[in-house]
Design a protein around this motif. Structure first.
Motif, short mmCIF file in Angstrom:
data_model
loop_
_atom_site.label_atom_id
_atom_site.label_comp_id
_atom_site.label_asym_id
_atom_site.label_seq_id
_atom_site.Cartn_x
_atom_site.Cartn_y
_atom_site.Cartn_z
N GLY A 80 0.65 12.60 -6.95
CA GLY A 80 -0.04 11.44 -7.50
C GLY A 80 -1.04 10.87 -6.51
N PHE B 291 0.82 -1.21 0.00
CA PHE B 291 0.00 0.00 0.00
C PHE B 291 0.85 1.26 0.00
CE2 PHE B 291 0.40 1.38 4.44
CZ PHE B 291 0.87 0.23 5.06
N LEU B 292 2.12 1.13 0.38
CA LEU B 292 2.97 2.32 0.35
C LEU B 292 3.54 2.57 -1.05
CD1 LEU B 292 4.85 2.07 3.78
CD2 LEU B 292 3.02 3.63 3.11
N TYR B 293 3.33 1.63 -1.95
CA TYR B 293 3.69 1.89 -3.33
C TYR B 293 2.53 2.63 -3.96
CZ TYR B 293 4.94 1.26 -8.19
OH TYR B 293 5.24 1.50 -9.51
N ARG B 294 2.77 3.80 -4.49
CA ARG B 294 1.69 4.63 -5.01
C ARG B 294 1.33 4.19 -6.43
NH1 ARG B 294 1.55 10.14 -3.70
NH2 ARG B 294 2.99 9.68 -1.99
N PRO C 86 -0.69 5.85 -9.00
CA PRO C 86 -1.45 7.07 -9.27
C PRO C 86 -2.62 6.84 -10.19
CG PRO C 86 0.91 7.44 -9.54
CD PRO C 86 0.71 5.96 -9.43
#
Lengths: 775, 263
Positions: free
Chosen positions: A758, A740-743, A745
């Protein structure tokens, strides 16, 4: 119709069967439950003759030599059964062959891994079949068919908030979803994006993404066939899952010796939203099926109903906060949908080699969807007011009364000849609104007529299919021809396939993705007096075995989208209405798909990678220049893996790594005005200037989910199930969006002195625990 | 705890940490943008208003701007343009001058200008920094209610609007002491029956105003915009050389007194 085809049909019908032996046909079912079994391998021993059961559990082997024959029925989940026959040169109908279930390790995994054996691998040029057991084994899929579809090769999405999907670079409205042969319009629930089919009721899921037969018409991209259970023929069985979010239940039972029934339903609501946010919401769906055997005729009655309602208004937060923002800012949405279908199907064995199928159904869908946002900001220094008054509303109704008939003839060279006809009697109603202005309500009642011929021949290692479909919207118009050809060469360890076909579609969908805050549904509109949507497919494929338990496939496709349509929301309210808002254009889609599926020790599932491209051009968009299609994602890696830790515990992982969505990067902004005639005043809102459509590619998307399923053998859950009379109970745990910390966008918002931020809608991991009982 | 579960948790933790964008980070940015050129231009809202008063027409001019433009000197209004409105039959040139308005920026006005129904007017707005914006409009006839068709009850007001002759847009405002009811209607050709619902417990209506737009304003005010970032749209424009709208509105106001008719 081509005279050559007519001559060929007559020749075959008058010179057949007794020359080369007989046709042996029948049904195969589960001895315990009475359900027909799809994908049973049937082999005439000491020959190379064989086949598999189809979606109805029916099989036919032609040209079985005279004399004694041993016919073996085998399936991974059942004990092999052998039948001895004396073939006298005439056709034989064996009735129903019952197979006894065999205990297997990790039932669902075995079934999943052996899928290559239990489909009809040679003929379907581009199909993807999945056992519904996968839905039950992978809790992070939420037992949802459409979540599963997203892991299929060739499927992309263009909006993470929307359940709509693209198949091989085509529009979302080019996908046909059928439930027991009935076309279902918008088969997903609002917001939750779940399919409107109770997973308990699902027996089989088959997705055809290209090269489909002439029996399928009206769509150009994919066919999703969902078959429901028929009902247990001996005892009452089912499932019941109450929760704080609602109730899910299903039951199947015998009615009498010749008939069974299945009823399932779900009623879901969010009490939190209802009580705390004052947001009424409801999702419900209901499935019913009744099956009866009358002599050699199988009769099936299907019923389906779904309802969605949600009414969200930000202003309701005002009861908690006394703040002037609630006077100057409001937003919300309100959606009301109803979906219903009922059908009556018969399947008669006229002779062992001649089958007649008829099907009548009525399917209807209605939606009233409103989104609004309003705010005003007065400039303190005497400047102009920032004013946005944005309120979209779309109303769409479609009803579809369809009658079909199909005659199938099984003859020499393992040949299946099919002759069919179909009539679709439609009624459409469309209406849109923007900020208080409404278009005229438009009604259409077109009729679509189709006739088709389909032939399948097997000659040694070669399988060939040729079909021709003729279709028209009202007989006064010209008939359109849709030829379909498939070829497969079976080598010792590989199969090479080719397919070519033309597909017409007489219903388009109105894409409001750029105007509604999020488009959850397709809105249907007929192309009565216009060129139908037309797509020509060219497909080549290679399939084979890497090991005895691991299969691979490589499939390359090119689609010439010679006619597609786009919908301009801003012109529909003008003088030209809906007809003026629909603009024809063209496009292309191409790609290559790699898939590995099977089992390696305790690990099973599939991994797929797709490289693709899809483009469009319309005269009014950038003066006809081509641009990236909204669903264009060149790279797509998908994996669904199950790991058997112990006989009672399964872990599973789902992974999607894909190219980012295309987007339109603006070069600047310009004020768009709202006029207030009472004060002779105005307000403005800065809108983006976008000279080039889809001129940017967002960063890659990565989604990783994991799940855990344990069959209970002790503890409170186990004893509760025992008390309720069940011998199967499960605990499931799933974690969605681990990264979840990988965005990922979804859009970019500009903040002064900061830059572009983003925005990601998958902000937090979702941890879900569940408990279920099977009885 | 089962070894496999520990491995799973550790693996997930490593993945989580190595793919981290804090909420305060801007996040990954698009790596490939096909650049297109920003072209400076003007956006106009030009309203020729026929309402029985003089000087109620105005032309409002702003400029396009790049998203990154900020700062204390940032201003959108164009105050140095040469704005001309040319009437036809007979031809006459009206200059609209920039005025310092406490309530509104960027306004060009002509205190003596009164538009004439049925007449065509052309707009020409030029500025040294931007392309010239041009547009044309025909002032509609003031909307009229068919004689004897107006009915007022406690719960509604109804009337028949006579054929405006064009397919256009009408705003209806019903004003009482404490409420204002507004309704926007798309008009077809021919007379049209119109009703407005009066809320319960509202004071009796005092006036009824009808605002009939020309074709340009009808198209512009009913055009859809998209508020979603990075969504393609063609900005609505009824002018050339820029953005926005040059149109006309004709106004009819009826005072509704105690003697006003009737049900």
């Amino acid at each position: 119709m081509n005279k050559w085809y007519l001559w060929w049909i007559c020749l075959i019908l008058t010179w057949s069967a007794p020359v080369l032996g007989g046709t042996v046909s029948g049904y195969v079912n589960n001895a315990e439950t009475g359900e027909t079994i799809i994908g049973v391998n049937i082999l005439v021993e000491e020959t190379e003759m064989g086949t598999t059961t189809n979606q109805e559990g029916f099989f036919a082997i032609t040209s079985v030599p005279r004399g004694a024959a041993r016919i073996r029925f085998s399936h991974i989940a059942f004990r092999d059964t052998v039948i001895r026959l004396e073939i006298a040169g005439t056709d034989e109908f064996l009735g129903t062959i019952s197979l006894t279930p065999a205990p297997i390790r990790g039932e669902a995994i075995e079934v999943t891994a052996a899928r290559g054996e239990i489909t009809e691998p040679a003929m379907d040029i581009a199909s993807f079949q999945v056992s519904p057991e996968v839905l039950r084994e992978v809790p992070q899929l939420g037992k949802d068919v459409f979540q599963l579809v997203k892991y299929s090769p060739g499927v992309t999405i263009s909006d993470p908030l929307s359940p709509l999907y693209h198949v091989r670079g085509s529009e979302t409205g080019a996908n046909l979803v059928q439930l027991d042969g009935m076309t279902i319009y918008n088969p997903q629930h609002m917001l939750s994006m779940q399919a409107i089919f109770n997973p308990y009721a699902i027996k089989n899921v088959e997705m055809l993404v290209g090269g489909f037969d002439a029996q399928y018409g009206g769509r150009t991209a994919s066919i999703l066939n969902i078959t429901t259970r028929e009902g247990h023929h001996r005892e009452v069985r089912g499932e019941f899952r109450p929760s704080t979010g609602g109730i899910v239940g299903a039951v199947e039972f015998p009615v009498d010796k010749q008939s069974t029934a299945m009823i399932s339903g779900r009623v879901l609501t969010s009490l939190t939203d209802y009580v705390l946010l004052g947001t009424p919401n409801l999702m419900m769906d209901f499935n019913g099926a009744y099956r009866r055997l009358i002599g050699n005729t199988r009769v099936r009655l299907s019923l389906f109903f779904a309802r969605d309602y949600i009414d969200y208004d930000f202003a309701r937060f005002g009861i908690y906060f006394d703040d002037p923002i609630f006077r100057d800012y409001s937003t919300g949405f309100k959606t009301n949908t109803t979906n219903a279908a009922t059908g009556f199907k018969t399947r008669s064995i006229l002779t062992p080699a001649l089958v007649l199928e008829t099907h009548w159904y009525y399917s209807a869908f209605r939606v009233d969807n409103r989104n609004f946002i309003h705010f005003q900001i007065e400039e303190n220094n005497g400047g102009n007011e920032i004013l946005l008054d944005y309120d979209t509303r779309v109303i769409n109704e479609i009803s579809d009364l369809t009658g079909r008939a199909r005659l199938s003839f099984y003859t020499f060279f393992n040949q299946t000849l099919q002759l069919g006809t179909e009539g679709n009697f439609y009624r459409f109603a469309n209406n849109t609104g923007l900020s208080g202005t409404h278009s005229d309500r438009v009604n259409h009642t077109p009729n679509l007529y189709s006739v088709y011929f389909q032939d399948k021949v097997e000659l040694g290692p070669i399988l060939a299919k040729a079909g021709l479909r003729f279709s028209t919207v009202d007989p006064e118009h010209a008939w359109n021809t849709e030829p379909r050809v498939s070829l497969a060469f079976r080598l010792p360890h590989q199969t090479i396939k080719f397919a070519w076909g033309r597909y017409n579609q007489y219903i388009t969908t109105l894409n409001t993705q750029d105007y509604e805050i999020s488009q959850y549904l397709d809105y249907y509109y007929p192309l009565r007096s216009r060129t139908p949507i037309t797509s020509t497919h060219y497909i080549a494929g290679l399939e084979g075995n890497l090991t005895t338990r691991i299969d691979y496939s490589i499939s390359a496709y090119y689609k010439d989208l010679s006619t597609v349509y786009r919908f301009d929301y801003s012109t529909v309210l003008g003088a030209e209405g809906f007809e003026g808002a629909l603009e024809p254009g063209a496009g292309e889609a191409m790609g290559i798909e790699f898939l590995i599926k099977g089992e390696y020790g305790p690990l099973s599932g599939w991994i797929g990678y797709t490289l693709s491209k899809s483009i469009r051009s319309f005269p009014s968009v950038m003066n006809g220049k081509t641009y990236r299609f909204d669903g264009d994602q060149p790279h797509n890696l998908k994996a669904l893996l199950l790991y058997q830790i112990t006989p009672a515990i399964t872990a599973n992982f789902t992974l999607r790594v894909s190219s980012g969505f295309p987007g339109t990067w603006s070069v600047g902004r310009v004020m768009h005005y709202t006029y207030k005639p009472g004060e002779n005043d105005f307000g403005g809102y800065p809108v983006e200037i976008t000279p080039a459509k889809n001129n940017v590619r967002y960063p890659p998307r990565v989604l990783l989910d994991a799940g855990w399923k344990k069959r209970l053998r002790s503890g409170f859950g186990y004893h509760l199930a025992q008390y309720l009379g069940s011998d199967e109970s499960y605990f499931t745990l799933s974690v969605q969006n681990i990264l979840f910390l990988y965005r990922n966008p979804w859009m970019y918002v500009y903040f002064p002195d900061y830059g572009y931020y983003g925005m990601d809608i998958e902000l937090v991991p979702i941890i879900t625990a569940g408990y279920s009982i099977k009885f | 705890m089962h070894r496999s579960l520990i491995c799973f948790i550790l693996t997930a933790g490593v993945l989580l940490v190595t793919s981290c964008y804090l909420p305060t980070d801007p996040g990954p940015q698009p790596s490939s943008i096909t650049e297109t050129e920003f072209r400076p231009g003007m956006s106009v809202l030009g309203i020729l208003r026929l309402d029985g008063a003089t000087g109620s027409s105005f032309i409002h001019l702003t400029r396009t701007f790049q998203t990154e433009e900020t700062g204390d000197d940032f201003t959108l209004t164009v105050s140095n343009a040469d704005v001309r409105v040319i009437g036809t039959n007979p031809d006459f040139l009206y200059h609209f001058s920039y005025i310092e308005d406490e309530l509104r920026d960027g306004i060009y006005s002509n205190a003596g200008f009164v538009p004439v129904a049925g007449r065509t007017y052309h707009l020409e707005a030029s500025s040294p920094e931007f392309p010239t914006v041009r547009g044309s409009t025909v002032v509609p006839e003031p909307p009229a209610i068919e004689t004897g068709s107006l009915t007022i009850t406690e719960s509604r007001i109804a009337f028949t609007l006579t054929d405006p002759g064009i397919r256009t847009l009408l705003d209806v405002h019903l004003i009482s002491q404490d409420t204002r009811i507004e309704k926007r209607i798309s008009l077809h050709s021919g007379n049209q029956f119109i009703t407005l619902t009066i809320p319960e417990n509202a004071n009796p209506p005092e006036s009824l105003s009808l605002y009939l737009y020309d074709r340009n304003l009808a198209d512009y005010l009913s055009s859809a915009i998209t508020i979603k970032p990075q969504a393609y749209q063609e900005p609505a424009a009824t002018v050339t050389g820029g953005y926005g709208c040059f149109g006309a509105v004709s106004v009819t106001t009826l005072e509704l007194t105690a003697d006003s008719p009737p049900e």
